[in-house]
Enzyme design. Structure first.
Site, PDB file in Angstrom:
ATOM      1  N   GLU A   1      51.302  11.274  93.025  1.00 18.33           N
ATOM      2  CA  GLU A   1      52.433  10.556  93.591  1.00 18.33           C
ATOM      3  C   GLU A   1      53.673  10.663  92.712  1.00 18.33           C
ATOM      4  O   GLU A   1      53.576  10.916  91.523  1.00 18.33           O
ATOM      5  CB  GLU A   1      52.081   9.093  93.774  1.00 18.33           C
ATOM      6  CG  GLU A   1      51.782   8.412  92.469  1.00 18.33           C
ATOM      7  CD  GLU A   1      51.142   7.064  92.657  1.00 18.33           C
ATOM      8  OE1 GLU A   1      50.889   6.674  93.801  1.00 18.33           O
ATOM      9  OE2 GLU A   1      50.910   6.406  91.640  1.00 18.33           O
TER      10      GLU A   1
ATOM     11  N   CYS B   1      60.680   9.486  89.329  1.00 20.69           N
ATOM     12  CA  CYS B   1      59.592   9.224  88.388  1.00 20.69           C
ATOM     13  C   CYS B   1      58.441  10.175  88.714  1.00 20.69           C
ATOM     14  O   CYS B   1      57.936  10.166  89.829  1.00 20.69           O
ATOM     15  CB  CYS B   1      59.184   7.763  88.555  1.00 20.69           C
ATOM     16  SG  CYS B   1      57.733   7.318  87.616  1.00 20.69           S
TER      17      CYS B   1
ATOM     18  N   CYS C   1      44.196   9.322  84.788  1.00 20.98           N
ATOM     19  CA  CYS C   1      44.660   9.251  83.398  1.00 20.98           C
ATOM     20  C   CYS C   1      43.469   8.931  82.500  1.00 20.98           C
ATOM     21  O   CYS C   1      42.651   8.087  82.845  1.00 20.98           O
ATOM     22  CB  CYS C   1      45.726   8.165  83.267  1.00 20.98           C
ATOM     23  SG  CYS C   1      46.457   8.085  81.615  1.00 20.98           S
TER      24      CYS C   1
ATOM     25  N   CYS D   1      44.631   2.325  80.118  1.00 16.68           N
ATOM     26  CA  CYS D   1      45.296   1.091  79.696  1.00 16.68           C
ATOM     27  C   CYS D   1      44.743  -0.050  80.562  1.00 16.68           C
ATOM     28  O   CYS D   1      44.577   0.103  81.777  1.00 16.68           O
ATOM     29  CB  CYS D   1      46.806   1.204  79.857  1.00 16.68           C
ATOM     30  SG  CYS D   1      47.516   2.411  78.725  1.00 16.68           S
TER      31      CYS D   1
ATOM     32  N   CYS E   1      46.660  -1.014  83.838  1.00 16.42           N
ATOM     33  CA  CYS E   1      47.287   0.047  84.637  1.00 16.42           C
ATOM     34  C   CYS E   1      46.309   0.599  85.658  1.00 16.42           C
ATOM     35  O   CYS E   1      45.130   0.799  85.374  1.00 16.42           O
ATOM     36  CB  CYS E   1      47.761   1.162  83.695  1.00 16.42           C
ATOM     37  SG  CYS E   1      48.493   2.572  84.550  1.00 16.42           S
TER      38      CYS E   1
ATOM     39  N   GLY F   1      49.320   9.444  84.718  1.00 15.84           N
ATOM     40  CA  GLY F   1      48.912  10.400  83.693  1.00 15.84           C
ATOM     41  C   GLY F   1      49.598  10.200  82.355  1.00 15.84           C
ATOM     42  O   GLY F   1      50.614   9.508  82.259  1.00 15.84           O
ATOM     43  N   GLU F   2      49.003  10.786  81.332  1.00 15.70           N
ATOM     44  CA  GLU F   2      49.547  10.713  79.977  1.00 15.70           C
ATOM     45  C   GLU F   2      50.090  12.095  79.588  1.00 15.70           C
ATOM     46  O   GLU F   2      49.336  13.039  79.354  1.00 15.70           O
ATOM     47  CB  GLU F   2      48.447  10.244  79.013  1.00 15.70           C
ATOM     48  CG  GLU F   2      48.784  10.360  77.551  1.00 15.70           C
ATOM     49  CD  GLU F   2      50.173   9.845  77.168  1.00 15.70           C
ATOM     50  OE1 GLU F   2      50.530   8.707  77.536  1.00 15.70           O
ATOM     51  OE2 GLU F   2      50.912  10.598  76.495  1.00 15.70           O
TER      52      GLU F   2
ATOM     53  N   SER G   1      54.938   3.789  74.666  1.00 14.34           N
ATOM     54  CA  SER G   1      54.265   2.623  75.253  1.00 14.34           C
ATOM     55  C   SER G   1      53.458   1.940  74.161  1.00 14.34           C
ATOM     56  O   SER G   1      52.422   2.428  73.744  1.00 14.34           O
ATOM     57  CB  SER G   1      53.338   3.082  76.387  1.00 14.34           C
ATOM     58  OG  SER G   1      54.131   3.521  77.473  1.00 14.34           O
ATOM     59  N   LEU G   2      53.970   0.816  73.694  1.00 16.27           N
ATOM     60  CA  LEU G   2      53.357   0.130  72.545  1.00 16.27           C
ATOM     61  C   LEU G   2      52.474  -1.034  73.015  1.00 16.27           C
ATOM     62  O   LEU G   2      51.302  -1.088  72.718  1.00 16.27           O
ATOM     63  CB  LEU G   2      54.475  -0.356  71.614  1.00 16.27           C
ATOM     64  CG  LEU G   2      54.034  -0.849  70.249  1.00 16.27           C
ATOM     65  CD1 LEU G   2      53.433   0.273  69.418  1.00 16.27           C
ATOM     66  CD2 LEU G   2      55.221  -1.464  69.491  1.00 16.27           C
ATOM     67  N   HIS G   3      53.050  -2.007  73.690  1.00 15.14           N
ATOM     68  CA  HIS G   3      52.343  -3.106  74.370  1.00 15.14           C
ATOM     69  C   HIS G   3      51.687  -4.148  73.484  1.00 15.14           C
ATOM     70  O   HIS G   3      51.131  -5.127  73.997  1.00 15.14           O
ATOM     71  CB  HIS G   3      51.286  -2.578  75.355  1.00 15.14           C
ATOM     72  CG  HIS G   3      51.805  -1.547  76.310  1.00 15.14           C
ATOM     73  ND1 HIS G   3      53.016  -1.669  76.933  1.00 15.14           N
ATOM     74  CD2 HIS G   3      51.279  -0.377  76.730  1.00 15.14           C
ATOM     75  CE1 HIS G   3      53.215  -0.611  77.706  1.00 15.14           C
ATOM     76  NE2 HIS G   3      52.184   0.193  77.599  1.00 15.14           N
TER      77      HIS G   3
ATOM     78  N   ASN H   1      53.151  -5.805  86.490  1.00 20.31           N
ATOM     79  CA  ASN H   1      53.152  -5.633  87.940  1.00 20.31           C
ATOM     80  C   ASN H   1      51.683  -5.708  88.384  1.00 20.31           C
ATOM     81  O   ASN H   1      50.900  -4.842  88.024  1.00 20.31           O
ATOM     82  CB  ASN H   1      53.746  -4.254  88.252  1.00 20.31           C
ATOM     83  CG  ASN H   1      54.344  -4.193  89.633  1.00 20.31           C
ATOM     84  OD1 ASN H   1      54.381  -5.196  90.349  1.00 20.31           O
ATOM     85  ND2 ASN H   1      54.789  -3.029  90.014  1.00 20.31           N
TER      86      ASN H   1
ATOM     87  N   CYS I   1      52.171   2.127  88.573  1.00 19.92           N
ATOM     88  CA  CYS I   1      51.473   3.418  88.473  1.00 19.92           C
ATOM     89  C   CYS I   1      50.159   3.455  89.241  1.00 19.92           C
ATOM     90  O   CYS I   1      49.344   2.570  89.136  1.00 19.92           O
ATOM     91  CB  CYS I   1      51.178   3.694  87.008  1.00 19.92           C
ATOM     92  SG  CYS I   1      52.565   3.355  85.968  1.00 19.92           S
TER      93      CYS I   1
HETATM   94  N1  SAH Z   1      51.241   7.457  80.296  1.00 27.15           N
HETATM   95  C1  SAH Z   1      52.617   7.103  80.097  1.00 27.15           C
HETATM   96  C2  SAH Z   1      53.344   6.753  81.407  1.00 27.15           C
HETATM   97  C3  SAH Z   1      52.869   5.485  82.009  1.00 27.15           C
HETATM   98  S1  SAH Z   1      53.846   4.673  83.214  1.00 27.15           S
HETATM   99  C4  SAH Z   1      52.709   5.960  79.142  1.00 27.15           C
HETATM  100  O1  SAH Z   1      51.728   5.241  78.959  1.00 27.15           O
HETATM  101  O2  SAH Z   1      53.773   5.771  78.561  1.00 27.15           O
HETATM  102  C5  SAH Z   1      55.225   3.973  82.404  1.00 27.15           C
HETATM  103  C6  SAH Z   1      55.034   2.561  81.846  1.00 27.15           C
HETATM  104  O3  SAH Z   1      54.539   1.646  82.834  1.00 27.15           O
HETATM  105  C7  SAH Z   1      54.052   2.543  80.681  1.00 27.15           C
HETATM  106  O4  SAH Z   1      54.630   1.838  79.604  1.00 27.15           O
HETATM  107  C8  SAH Z   1      52.890   1.807  81.267  1.00 27.15           C
HETATM  108  O5  SAH Z   1      52.123   1.178  80.283  1.00 27.15           O
HETATM  109  C9  SAH Z   1      53.555   0.838  82.218  1.00 27.15           C
HETATM  110  N2  SAH Z   1      52.636   0.237  83.204  1.00 27.15           N
HETATM  111  C10 SAH Z   1      51.445   0.707  83.641  1.00 27.15           C
HETATM  112  N3  SAH Z   1      50.864  -0.167  84.506  1.00 27.15           N
HETATM  113  C11 SAH Z   1      51.698  -1.202  84.612  1.00 27.15           C
HETATM  114  C12 SAH Z   1      51.652  -2.423  85.351  1.00 27.15           C
HETATM  115  N4  SAH Z   1      50.645  -2.729  86.140  1.00 27.15           N
HETATM  116  N5  SAH Z   1      52.684  -3.279  85.225  1.00 27.15           N
HETATM  117  C13 SAH Z   1      53.740  -2.962  84.434  1.00 27.15           C
HETATM  118  N6  SAH Z   1      53.846  -1.836  83.717  1.00 27.15           N
HETATM  119  C14 SAH Z   1      52.836  -0.956  83.792  1.00 27.15           C
END
Ligand code: SAH
Length: 347
Positions: free
Chosen positions: A90, A103, A110, A114, A117, A156-157, A211-213, A287, A330
């Site tokens: 997608e 995007c 992936c 995470c 995700c 995907g990563e 993407s740190l989190h 989300n 995603c």
């Molecule tokens: N693999 C890449 C791209 C991921 S999508 C990465 O991890 O950076 C881009 C961002 O959306 C990432 O920071 C990811 O962690 C975040 N993301 C994934 N699922 C999410 C969700 N359910 N709610 C909010 N952000 C989300």
């Protein structure tokens, strides 16, 4: 690799020569595809008919079929493409004050998994090729019109598929390709081993989003299990080195999850970690994904978290959730289309 989109447009004349076709037709074809948006040889009306037939048979221009296109009230629109092996992928287009952003996905599924995700729920299907990444941009442009920005933030990563991703970005930036400025491109990654140094060596000034989190290793390893062997410190050192190589300030992405990573102490720890680094912090409200058990923090709590970072001198945005109605988180549209098949042992 037969698909022409897997090759940089500067290589098309030589590929044409190998097929016994005059090189200038290769340059002309690249213009048709990348600048004029042609999706098939039949559209290239200034190519002789017999040549178009030969190319149709010998040189495919992408293989994706458009399965669905879902819109949303806020204008975000998602396309679901079916690839040659019937895998689906997608891509999303979103309007914004600075123009349209697309995007793009880099893998089917992936491997990073995470915790919050949808993309990693079924693990990795396979890497996408350079052409399959570019096709998403071509389809979105065809369906929705021109775009000004690209974010590599779909499924995907990217860090696990850098040959294809950097190849696609080279075509997006090349004057014979989409002719985009590097400044309008963002590449998002969790920073797997080797990825950030490789991007630094590549050197193009795209914006890196890390993407740190989480502000500590234990929590990051829980939330981002795919990089459980890496420390935050070594990862941040690598993005600092990337900044030294390409001169672009980077973004730190942090999905806010209620009661998990949104406390005042965690904001302070994050501020300490990022103090004096050349980055901007992008706070992303979680989300909701059906299969996960997280909650989005209250607006008050998210704003307090942001304020705490700002008070410590950091540049911060609390990202608005564009495309919620289009299932823009995603992986969600793809899952809706094709519910996961459960193994027989699982009840
Ligand atoms: N693999 C890449 C791209 C991921 S999508 C990465 O991890 O950076 C881009 C961002 O959306 C990432 O920071 C990811 O962690 C975040 N993301 C994934 N699922 C999410 C969700 N359910 N709610 C909010 N952000 C989300």
């Amino acid at each position: 690799m037969k698909d022409l989109l897997n090759h940089h447009p500067s290589a098309w004349p030589e590929i044409f020569a190998q097929m016994g076709v005059a090189k200038f037709h290769g340059r002309n074809a690249a213009r048709w595809v990348f600048q004029r948006g042609a999706h098939s040889w039949t559209e290239m009306t200034d190519l002789p008919a017999n040549l178009r037939e030969q190319l149709q048979a010998e040189a495919p221009l992408g293989c994706a079929k458009l399965l669905t296109s879902s819109g949303a009230k806020d204008g975000a629109e998602k396309v679901l493409l079916e690839l040659e092996d019937s895998a689906t992928v997608e891509a999303v287009g979103m309007p914004g004050t600075a123009g349209r952003t697309v995007c793009l996905s880099t893998q089917v599924g992936c491997p990073v998994r995470c915790a919050f995700c949808a993309s990693g729920l079924e693990g990795l299907g396979r890497n996408l090729s350079q052409g399959e990444i570019l096709e998403q941009a071509l389809w979105l442009r065809r369906a929705q019109g021109p775009f000004q920005r690209v974010v590599i933030m779909g499924m995907g990563e990217a860090g696990f598929n850098l040959d294809a991703v950097l190849g696609a970005l080279d075509v997006l930036m090349d004057p014979e390709g989409f002719g985009m400025s590097a400044r309008r491109i963002t590449l998002s990654t969790v920073g797997p081993k080797g990825a950030l140094p490789r991007i630094a060596e590549w050197g193009r000034p795209v914006t890196l989003a890390l993407s740190l989190h989480a502000p500590d290793d234990a929590l990051r390893h829980e939330l981002v299990p795919g990089v459980a062997k890496r420390t935050i410190e070594e990862t941040l050192t690598e993005v600092d080195e990337l900044f030294a190589a390409n001169g672009r300030e980077y973004t730190v992405e942090y999905v806010l999850l209620a009661g998990v990573n949104d406390s005042p102490d965690q904001a302070t720890a994050l501020a300490d970690l990022l103090f004096q680094r050349r980055c901007h912090v992008n706070l992303i409200p979680y989300n909701p994904v059906e299969e996960t058990e997280f909650d989005r923090p209250s607006d008050y709590s998210m704003e307090s978290f942001a304020k705490r970072l700002q008070d410590r001198g950091l540049s911060v945005t609390l990202r608005r959730s564009l495309g919620r109605q289009a299932d823009a988180a995603c992986g969600q549209l793809r899952r809706r289309q094709r519910p996961p098949s459960r193994p027989a042992t699982e009840v």
